[in-house]
Design a protein around this motif. Structure first.
Motif, short mmCIF file in Angstrom:
data_model
loop_
_atom_site.label_atom_id
_atom_site.label_comp_id
_atom_site.label_asym_id
_atom_site.label_seq_id
_atom_site.Cartn_x
_atom_site.Cartn_y
_atom_site.Cartn_z
N ASP A 1 61.33 39.18 49.74
CA ASP A 1 60.64 37.90 49.62
C ASP A 1 59.51 37.97 48.59
O ASP A 1 59.38 37.10 47.73
CB ASP A 1 60.08 37.48 50.98
N GLU A 2 58.72 39.04 48.69
CA GLU A 2 57.62 39.20 47.73
C GLU A 2 58.17 39.39 46.31
O GLU A 2 57.64 38.84 45.33
CB GLU A 2 56.75 40.39 48.11
N ARG B 1 61.10 38.29 45.13
CA ARG B 1 61.65 37.02 44.63
C ARG B 1 60.53 36.10 44.15
O ARG B 1 60.64 35.48 43.09
CB ARG B 1 62.46 36.34 45.73
N GLN B 2 59.47 36.02 44.92
CA GLN B 2 58.35 35.15 44.51
C GLN B 2 57.73 35.63 43.21
O GLN B 2 57.38 34.82 42.33
CB GLN B 2 57.30 35.12 45.62
N GLU C 1 60.17 34.74 40.43
CA GLU C 1 60.16 33.30 40.17
C GLU C 1 58.89 32.88 39.44
O GLU C 1 58.94 32.02 38.54
CB GLU C 1 60.29 32.56 41.49
#
Length: 381
Positions: A239-240, A242-243, A246
């Motif tokens: 999650d970290e 991907r953020q 992005e």
């Protein structure tokens, strides 16, 4: 002139070495039986000495002499008549070695060598290294051996070491450059890459600290931010990661060469599919806030269909009005990111028809196609 004399002398010496075994006549084979006969004759003489010395009796001597005599007669009967064998001549091979090989070697040298280039010793090459990387490294190393506190020398040598896969030397050079000249984003990024190269691509804790220092000096540093996001991915933090990827994609220009790789990592960490084109890259015009909001609420399939519709709309507009250079750039790029290479190649050919290679716009279109991996064969015809 001395060079050609040496070449001729070496060629002649090599030809003699190769031809000598062919010219030498073949001598008669050694007669093995002749050696056996000599052994038996020695035994007869030794038998006579033993008899004279009283070591054996006359009866024993007669018996042994008879046995040795029979063996000697048998060996003599088996000895073939020795006839010398005529020497064999290898005319074709000799001609090939003496004539064809030197001619082939000379032609090869004239084709691939540089007979017109004057001799240049190492010292002269160090004075003018040109593009010879090995000589550049040698010159820089000699300079730094005399002046190890020359930070600019280490700064120049470090990336050369890295490009030539001398990773350990590159790491030392980057550390020396940072120590003498101070940290900079380029030096810190280079040091981090050497640390990752040593660890087989893993972003170690030391490498991450170096990258974070680089981001502190240059917050919009795409290379450092990419590696920091990669360290999160390697640490099992999808999650970290991907953020972070992005965020890097949002800050990057639409034509940034690292965007496809960033999109791939976004997909690997549960984000949009790899190759997903951002809306402002594909729209025929700047989208309104309502368009962006509507697209974000769509599913991935609907969003992709919407983007394809916009690309096809841009394609149709360019068919009506081909004198829109920016439109051709966006169309070629959009088809490439949508992984439709055939249509991208077709758009490139049509764009080059409107903007030939004779003008700057045409050359930019061709460079864009090569950057995106689009086939350019036939596009310029």
């Amino acid at each position: 002139m001395l060079f050609w004399i040496l070449v001729a002398a070496l060629t002649a010496a090599l030809a003699v070495i190769l031809v000598y075994p062919l010219l030498r006549g073949q001598g008669p084979a050694d007669n093995i039986r002749a050696g056996e006969a000599a052994v038996y004759r020695d035994q007869l003489r030794e038998l006579d000495r033993d008899l004279d010395g009283g070591l054996i009796t006359p009866e024993e001597a007669d018996y042994a002499r008879a046995e040795i005599g029979r063996a000697l007669i048998a060996v003599s009967a088996d000895e073939p008549a020795e006839t010398p064998k005529p020497a064999r001549h290898h005319r074709f091979t000799e001609a090939f070695v003496l004539l064809v090989l030197p001619v082939l070697g000379l032609c090869l040298y004239l084709t691939t060598g540089r007979p017109d280039l004057p001799s240049q010793p190492l010292e002269a090459r160090l004075e003018n290294p040109g593009n010879d990387v090995a000589v550049l490294i040698t010159k820089a190393e000699r300079h730094l051996a005399e002046k190890p506190d020359d930070g600019k020398g280490w700064d120049v040598l470090a990336p050369i070491y890295f490009r030539t896969m001398r990773v350990d030397d590159a790491q030392v050079a980057y550390r020396n450059a940072i120590r003498l000249l101070g940290p900079s984003p380029v030096r810190l990024d280079g040091l981090a890459e050497t640390l990752m190269a040593v660890s087989d691509g893993v972003v170690t804790e030391e490498a991450r600290q170096v990258l974070e220092q680089s981001v502190t000096l240059q917050p919009d540093n795409p290379r450092a931010r990419f590696y920091i996001a990669l360290s999160m991915e390697q640490a099992g933090q999808p999650d970290e990661a991907r953020q972070a990827f992005e965020a890097l994609a949002k800050q990057s220009p639409s034509d940034a060469p690292w965007l496809p790789l960033v999109n791939q990592h976004i997909a690997m960490n549960g984000g949009a599919p790899a190759g997903q084109i951002r809306l402002h890259q594909a729209l025929p015009a700047i989208p309104t806030q309502q368009d962006v909001a509507a697209a974000e609420n769509m599913s991935a399939g609907d969003r992709q269909q919407m983007i394809r519709g916009m690309v096809e709309s841009l394609d149709a507009k360019l068919s009506e009005d081909p004198n829109n250079f920016e439109g051709w750039v966006r169309l070629v790029r959009s088809y490439a990111v949508l992984n439709d290479k055939d249509r991208a190649a077709g758009a490139l050919k049509r764009g080059l028809a409107a903007f030939p290679l004779a003008c700057e716009e045409g050359r930019q279109l061709l460079a864009l196609a090569r950057e995106l991996g689009i086939a350019t064969e036939g596009a310029t015809q």
